[in-house]
Design an enzyme around this catalytic site. Structure first.
Site, PDB file in Angstrom:
ATOM      1  N   ASP B 165       9.437   3.060  -2.778  1.00 52.14           N
ATOM      2  CA  ASP B 165       8.840   3.626  -1.567  1.00 52.14           C
ATOM      3  C   ASP B 165       8.399   5.053  -1.880  1.00 52.14           C
ATOM      4  OD1 ASP B 165       9.979   1.257  -0.662  1.00 52.14           O
ATOM      5  OD2 ASP B 165      10.615   2.110   1.268  1.00 52.14           O
ATOM      6  N   LYS B 228       3.702   1.944   4.674  1.00 56.42           N
ATOM      7  CA  LYS B 228       4.921   2.233   5.425  1.00 56.42           C
ATOM      8  C   LYS B 228       4.683   3.455   6.295  1.00 56.42           C
ATOM      9  CE  LYS B 228       9.728   3.636   4.406  1.00 56.42           C
ATOM     10  NZ  LYS B 228      10.727   3.813   3.333  1.00 56.42           N
ATOM     11  N   LYS B 264       5.415  -1.770   6.746  1.00 58.48           N
ATOM     12  CA  LYS B 264       6.812  -1.437   7.000  1.00 58.48           C
ATOM     13  C   LYS B 264       6.921  -0.246   7.947  1.00 58.48           C
ATOM     14  CE  LYS B 264      11.049   0.244   4.775  1.00 58.48           C
ATOM     15  NZ  LYS B 264      11.692   0.679   3.517  1.00 58.48           N
TER      16      LYS B 264
END
Lengths: 298, 328, 476
Positions: B165, B228, B264
C-alpha cells in the site's frame, strides 16, 4: 403684387404602424374619425385580420432583440420616447382636445401627465426585477433565484375613452419589461395613438416592438384573442361585456394570460382612474417568473 | 410488452487501448490534457446519489450475506508507532479466526502492517490464505526521495509482503506535476514484483472530487492494482461519495482499457452499517464483479468486531455484547 | 458475487384504512346528498382499498357554503398570528404522522415508499411550515398594495403527488386568509381524507378546509360554482384550457399548473455521472408521473453514445416493483387508464420509427406496471417528442450547438421546466436566460422547495406556487 389666397393646410394621413413602417390597411379600407363635437377630423386606416396577422409577425420578430437588450438599454430607449414626446406636447394637446373634447388647459396638463407617466415607466426597466424577483433560501446546497421575464407578444385593446393618457398607461407597462405589443387603438379616438407611433418610430424603439392598428374593435379583437402566437391580452378597452367574455374564452386555446377589463361598473364601462399612480399590476400581469437552481459545491 | 435488449456493458469497445496509454502518459502536458479532459464531478449530485444509496434497506438473508462478505474483504490493520511483534501476532490470529467461538465466520482478506513487521505477520499467517499487506513509500506522508520509497518497498517485498500500500506524492499532484506522481507509482510497481500494488490517494488532502477522479485515473494509468482512499491518518478519509467516485473510475477504466482495478476505502468505516452501505455502493456503481476480495477491500480495525456482533445477533436472535469478542 | 437484496417491505399496519369515507364538509365527515360511491384501488395489486364518496352538485354547494361561512365568520377576521399557529400545528401533526401518510400515499398512488417517505411527506409538511410564517407578515408580501384575501378558493389537484399538491394549494390559501374547498384526484383520495382528520386533530375551525372527493364532474361543479372566488388547478393542459374557458367573464382569479415536455440538455462537458443521475431522476422519479419531468433528453452529439451507454447501464440497476419495499426505485403506474395511455404513445413511438429499449426487469403479474423505457432515434416531429406521456418513457434527441439546443428545447407549446448540464458557468446562465420555462434546473433536476416559486410559461399554465410569489396568487 401680393398673394391674398389663404394658405391651405396640409392634412395628415393616418396609417397603421406595423414592423416600424406606416402602411395602409392591406384591405384598402379606411373610416372617418370625428372630433368630440362630430366634426370630421381625418380618415383612419381600417385594419383587417390580415393586418393583425402581420402585426403579430412583426411583434414576434422584434421579441428576441428587445427582450434580450439590457434593462438599462430599454430604460434609455423609453426615456428617449419621453424626450421626444415632450417636444411634441403642442401637437398632442391639439389632438386630445379634438378627440376628447377637453379644454386646452385640461388637455395641457393631461399631456404633461402623459410624458411623466412615460418617464415613470421608463425608470422601472432596470428596477422591477429587484422588486418582484427573489433569491430563495431553499433547504439544500443550492443557489436558487427567481427573475421576471417578458411573457412575449401582448395584444392590447387600448382604452376607448382616454385616447392618450390611457393609451400610454397600458402600452408602456407592456413593453418596459421586454414584451412586444400589438395595440388596437381606441376605435373612435385613434389619432393620438398613430401620432404616438410616429414618436416611437423616431425615438430608437426598434421596429416591431410596438405595432398600432386602428379600426373596428369588435372586428379585430377576436382575431387577436384567438391568435396562437399571441401570449397575452390586455382587454382594458373592451367595453362590450359579451365581446370581452368571448375574447377571454378564445384566449384559453393557448392559455394566454388575460388582463380583464375593469368590472367596477356593471356595464363594464368604467375605465380605471388614469391620473392615479399606476402600481405594478399592469407590468406584473405580463411577466413570467423563472426560477433557476444550481448546486453549490466545489 | 417491450423487447429487452439485455443487460448492457458500459462500453462495447475499449476507447483507451494500452498502446494509447503510452501516449497519454508520455509528457506532463499530455497527462494533464487527459486528466483534465475527464468529466467533472458535481459535488452536490455525487453526494446526493451516495446518500440515496445509503437508504437501501439490507435485511435478513441479504444482511447475512453482506456481513460475511464484508468480513472476507477486510484488510485488518494496525499502523501504530507502538506496534510490536506480539500485537501483530494477535492481529494475525484474529484475521484467520475472527470469532473463536464460531468456525463458520470467514477469515479476513489480509492483515496490513508496517514493513518492519511483515516477516512477523507472514510467519503468523502461514498458509492460511490471509494475505499480508504492508504500507510503504514513507507512509503516511510519502515525503521522501524516490530512492527511499523504493528501498522501503523492496524491504517489505523481501520480507514476504503479498501486497504493498503506497502513498502518492500529494504535493506534486496538487501543483500539477502529474508525471512525477506517475513515475513514482511506476517505479514502485516495478519494485513490487508479483506483489499487488494499492495506491493510496489520501483523498482528504486532495480536497475535491475532481481531484479524486483524476488521481484515480493517474494511479490506474501508472499500473495500480488497487486504488485506495486514505492512509487513515488524515480526515476526511473513506466517505461514501469518495468511494463512489473511485468506483466510477475503476468501472470507466475497465470499459476504456479492458483492465480491472480494485478499490479500497480505508479509514472511518467502523460499523457493520457503514460497511454494508459500501457494499451497496459497489453493487450499484461498479457492479457485482467487484464484490470479491480480489477487487474490493475495506481497510479497518474496529469494524470487524461490529460485524461479528451483528452476525451473532442474526444467528442467535439477540443483541450481542462487546465482552464476548476479543479486543484485538 | 451476486448481492440480492431481500424484500424490505414497510409495514402497512400503521395505516387504518376505513371501508368507506364521506365528504369532509364544515369540519365533519358527511354522506353525500346527491353524489354516489366509487372505489379506490391499490394500483400495485388492484386490491380495492375503500369506498369513497363522489360529491354531486348539492354536495359541492354545501362545501362552498361551509367555506364561505367559515371565511366570513372566522378565518378572514382572525389575526394572522393565530392563523399562523393553526398552520404550524398542522405541519407538526403531519410530521408526527409522517410514516402513516407515506405508507397510505404509496398504497393509494403506487409510488415507492422511499419517495413518499423522503420527498412527498416531508415537503408537504415543509410547505405548511413555510406558509405558516407568512400568515402574520402579509403586509410585506406585496409591493405597494394592501393585502386582502380573495375569499373561497376552489382547488383541484392531480394524482401524481396527492398530499404534496394538497399542501401546495392549501397552505398558501389559508395563510393568506382564504378558506378552501379541495377536490383530490379520483384515483388518489385517501391522503387528502387523512389530512381532513389532521385538520380535526388541529382543531381547525370547521369549514376552513373542506375536502370533497369525486371525478371530473365534481371538479367542474366546484370550479364553476358562483361562490368560488379563486380557482387553483394542477393537472392536464386540456382540462386547464376548459377551466380557463369556463371562468371567462366570471372575474374569478385563476392559477393553472399544467403539463410539460421538459428538455434536459446535456453538453459534452457535463459532470457526466451526475448528469446520468439527473436524467434518471428527471424521467423515472415517481414513474415519470411528473408534470415537470425531463421527458426529452437533448444530448450533444459528440457525447451521445457515451451518455446513452452510461444511461442504459444505470437503468439496469433500477429496481422496479412493490411500492412498499424500501428498496424500490420505480413503483406502479397509477391507474389502468394511465397505463393504457403510456402503452399507446409508446406504440406510436415505435410505429414512427424510434428505437425502443428497456432494461431487463420482471414486472409483477397483477397491478399496473410499465418498465423504464428509452426511445432513441427520436426526432422533433415524433409524437413522443411533443406530447406529454406522463410515464417512465424517455425520448432521446441530439443537438450540435448551444443555439440548436435552445431552439429544440423551446420548440414546444409547453414551458414548465428545463434542465442544463455543463461545467461551464457562463453557458449555464446563457442557457437559463434563453430556455422558455418557469423552472430551470442547472446541474440538477426535479428539486422542489416551499420557498422556490414553481410554475409554467405558455401552455404549462400561469401563476406561481411556492415562495412569496405563491402567496400572491391568493391575495388581491
Amino acid at each position: 403684387m401680393s398673394d391674398v389666397t389663404p394658405r391651405l393646410a396640409v392634412q395628415k394621413t393616418y396609417k397603421l404602424y406595423i414592423g416600424g413602417r406606416f402602411p395602409r390597411s392591406e384591405s384598402g379600407r379606411s373610416y372617418q374619425v370625428s372630433d368630440a363635437t362630430g366634426r370630421f377630423l381625418a380618415n383612419a386606416a381600417m385594419a383587417s385580420r390580415k393586418d393583425v396577422r402581420d402585426a403579430v409577425v412583426a411583434a414576434r420578430k422584434a421579441g428576441p432583440a428587445w427582450s434580450g437588450a439590457s434593462a438599462y438599454n430599454r430604460g434609455q430607449v423609453l426615456y428617449r420616447v419621453a424626450e421626444v414626446l415632450e417636444g411634441r406636447r403642442g401637437q398632442f394637446v391639439d389632438e386630445v382636445v379634438a378627440a376628447e373634447g377637453l379644454s386646452v388647459g385640461t388637455a395641457t396638463s393631461l399631456v404633461a401627465a402623459v410624458v411623466d407617466r412615460w418617464v415613470w415607466y421608463a425608470g422601472w426597466a432596470d428596477k422591477l426585477a429587484q422588486v418582484v424577483g427573489s433569491s430563495n433560501p431553499v433547504a439544500g446546497p443550492y443557489f436558487d433565484f427567481t427573475v421576471p421575464e417578458p411573457t412575449g407578444v401582448v395584444g392590447v385593446v387600448a382604452p376607448q375613452s382616454s385616447s392618450l393618457l390611457g393609451l400610454v398607461s397600458v402600452l408602456a407597462p407592456v413593453i418596459v419589461t421586454g414584451n412586444t405589443a400589438v395595440l388596437l387603438a381606441s376605435e373612435r379616438r385613434p389619432l393620438p395613438a398613430i401620432s404616438l407611433a410616429e414618436v416611437l418610430a423616431t425615438s430608437d424603439v426598434p421596429a416591431g416592438v410596438v405595432n398600432v392598428l386602428t379600426g373596428r374593435t369588435a372586428e379585430l379583437t377576436p382575431w387577436l384573442a384567438a391568435h396562437m402566437d399571441v401570449n397575452a391580452l390586455d382587454l382594458c378597452g373592451l367595453t362590450d361585456t359579451a365581446l370581452a367574455h368571448a375574447a377571454e374564452e378564445a384566449a384559453a386555446d393557448n392559455l394566454k394570460r388575460v388582463l380583464r377589463p375593469s368590472t367596477a361598473d356593471p356595464d363594464g364601462r368604467a375605465e380605471p382612474d388614469w391620473s392615479a399612480e399606476p402600481g405594478l399590476e399592469r407590468m406584473t400581469a405580463f411577466i413570467e417568473h423563472k426560477t433557476v437552481w444550481h448546486p453549490v459545491g466545489i | 410488452m417491450p423487447h429487452y435488449a439485455g443487460a448492457v456493458p458500459l462500453l462495447t469497445e475499449p476507447t483507451l487501448p494500452l498502446d494509447r496509454v503510452t501516449d497519454v502518459v508520455s509528457t506532463d502536458a499530455s497527462l494533464r490534457r487527459f486528466l483534465h479532459g475527464l468529466p467533472g464531478v458535481d459535488q452536490v449530485g455525487a453526494e446526493a446519489r451516495a446518500a440515496m444509496l445509503s437508504t437501501r434497506s439490507i435485511k435478513t438473508a441479504a444482511k447475512q450475506f453482506a456481513i460475511d462478505l464484508a468480513i472476507s474483504i477486510i484488510d485488518l490493520t494496525t499502523l501504530e508507532g507502538q506496534d510490536t511483534p506480539g500485537k501483530v501476532r494477535t492481529l494475525c490470529a484474529k484475521a484467520q479466526r475472527p470469532d473463536p467461538s464460531d468456525a463458520s465466520v470467514p477469515a479476513v482478506a489480509a492483515v496490513c502492517v508496517y514493513p518492519d513487521l511483515v516477516a512477523v505477520a507472514k510467519a503468523a499467517t502461514g498458509p492460511s490464505g490471509v494475505k499480508v499487506a504492508s504500507v510503504a513509500t514513507a507512509f503516511p506522508s510519502g515525503r521522501a526521495s524516490r530512492a527511499v520509497k523504493l528501498a522501503d518497498t523492496a524491504d517489505a517485498v523481501a520480507a514476504g509482503a503479498d501486497e504493498i500500500d503506497m502513498v502518492i506524492d500529494r504535493g506534486a499532484f496538487l501543483v500539477g506535476r502529474y508525471r512525477a506522481v506517475l513515475e513514482d507509482i511506476v517505479a514502485v510497481k516495478q519494485a513490487c514484483g508479483t506483489a499487488r500494488l494499492k495506491v493510496i490517494l489520501e483523498v482528504g488532502e486532495l480536497a475535491t472530487y475532481d481531484n479524486v477522479r483524476r488521481a484515480s485515473w493517474l494511479a490506474m494509468l501508472a499500473g495500480a492494482d488497487f486504488i485506495k482512499t486514505s492512509t487513515g491518518k488524515v480526515q476526511p478519509a473513506a466517505t461514501l461519495p469518495v468511494t463512489q467516485v473511485m468506483l466510477e473510475a475503476v468501472r470507466d477504466f475497465r470499459a476504456a482499457t479492458g483492465r480491472m482495478v480494485g478499490v479500497k476505502p480505508a479509514g472511518g468505516i467502523r460499523t457493520a452499517k457503514d460497511a454494508i452501505r459500501h457494499l451497496v455502493l459497489v453493487n450499484e456503481t461498479a457492479g457485482e464483479e467487484w464484490l470479491d476480495p480480489r477487487w474490493f477491500r475495506i481497510g479497518a480495525s474496529t469494524l470487524l468486531n461490529d460485524l461479528l456482533m451483528q452476525r451473532q445477533r442474526m444467528t442467535t436472535g439477540r443483541y450481542a455484547g462487546p465482552d464476548y469478542f476479543t479486543v484485538d | 458475487m451476486k448481492f440480492e437484496y431481500a424484500p424490505a417491505p414497510e409495514s402497512r399496519a400503521i395505516v387504518d384504512i376505513k371501508s368507506s369515507y364521506g365528504l369532509f364538509v364544515g369540519g365533519e365527515f358527511v354522506d353525500p346528498v346527491d353524489g354516489h360511491r366509487f372505489k379506490t384501488v391499490n394500483p400495485a395489486t388492484e386490491e380495492v382499498l375503500a369506498e369513497v364518496s363522489a360529491a354531486g352538485p348539492r354536495d359541492v354547494d354545501a362545501a362552498v357554503q361551509a367555506a364561505r361561512g367559515a371565511y366570513t365568520r372566522t378565518w378572514q377576521r382572525m389575526r394572522g398570528a393565530e392563523r399562523a399557529k393553526y398552520l404550524y400545528r398542522i405541519a407538526r401533526i403531519m410530521q408526527e404522522r409522517a410514516r402513516e401518510l407515506a405508507v397510505l400515499e404509496s398504497i393509494d398512488n403506487g409510488k415507492p415508499i422511499r419517495e413518499s417517505r423522503d420527498v412527498d411527506v416531508p415537503l408537504a409538511a415543509a410547505h405548511f411550515f413555510y406558509y405558516a410564517g407568512w400568515a402574520d407578515k402579509l403586509g410585506y408580501a406585496l409591493s405597494g398594495r394592501e393585502p386582502r384575501p380573495l375569499g373561497v378558493a376552489g382547488q383541484v389537484i392531480p394524482w401524481n403527488f396527492p398530499l404534496l399538491m394538497l399542501a401546495w394549494k392549501v397552505a398558501p390559501a389559508l395563510a393568506a386568509g382564504n378558506t378552501v374547498v379541495l377536490k383530490p384526484a379520483e384515483t388518489t383520495p385517501l391522503s387528502a381524507l387523512l389530512f381532513a382528520e389532521i385538520c380535526q386533530q388541529a382543531d381547525l375551525p370547521p369549514g376552513v378546509v373542506n375536502i370533497i372527493t369525486g371525478a371530473g364532474d365534481t371538479g367542474r361543479a366546484l370550479v364553476e360554482h358562483d361562490g368560488v372566488d379563486k380557482v387553483a388547478f394542477t393537472g392536464s393542459t386540456e382540462v386547464g384550457k376548459q377551466i380557463a374557458r369556463s371562468v371567462a367573464g366570471s372575474g374569478k382569479k385563476v392559477t393553472l399548473e399544467l403539463g410539460g415536455k421538459a428538455a434536459n440538455v446535456v453538453f459534452d462537458d457535463a459532470p457526466i455521472d451526475q448528469a446520468v443521475e439527473g436524467i434518471v431522476d428527471g424521467i423515472f422519479f415517481n414513474q415519470g408521473h411528473v408534470c415537470c419531468a425531463g421527458s426529452r433528453l437533448l444530448v450533444q452529439e459528440s457525447v451521445a453514445e457515451d451518455v446513452l451507454s452510461r444511461l442504459k447501464y444505470r437503468l439496469t440497476t433500477l429496481r422496479v416493483g412493490d411500492p412498499l419495499d424500501k428498496n424500490t426505485d420505480v413503483g406502479a403506474i397509477n391507474s389502468a387508464a394511465q397505463l393504457e395511455r403510456i402503452r399507446e404513445l409508446s406504440a406510436v413511438g415505435e410505429a414512427e420509427g424510434a428505437q425502443r429499449w428497456s432494461p431487463p426487469c420482471e414486472l409483477p403479474e397483477r397491478g399496473y406496471w410499465f418498465p423504464p423505457t428509452v426511445f432513441t432515434g427520436v426526432s422533433q416531429a415524433h409524437r413522443i417528442a411533443r406530447e406529454e406521456i406522463f410515464g417512465p418513457v424517455l425520448s432521446v434527441l441530439t443537438f450540435r450547438t448551444p443555439a440548436e439546443a435552445v431552439d429544440k428545447a423551446n420548440n414546444s407549446p409547453y414551458g414548465l421546466s428545463a434542465g442544463v448540464w455543463t461545467d461551464k458557468g457562463s453557458r449555464i446562465l446563457w442557457m437559463a436566460q434563453r430556455l422558455r420555462a418557469g423552472v430551470v434546473w442547472a446541474n440538477t433536476f426535479n428539486r422542489f422547495d416551499p420557498g422556490s416559486p414553481f410554475g409554467g410559461y405558455q401552455e404549462s399554465g400561469y401563476g406561481r406556487e411556492g415562495g412569496r410569489h405563491g402567496l400572491e396568487a391568493y391575495l388581491q
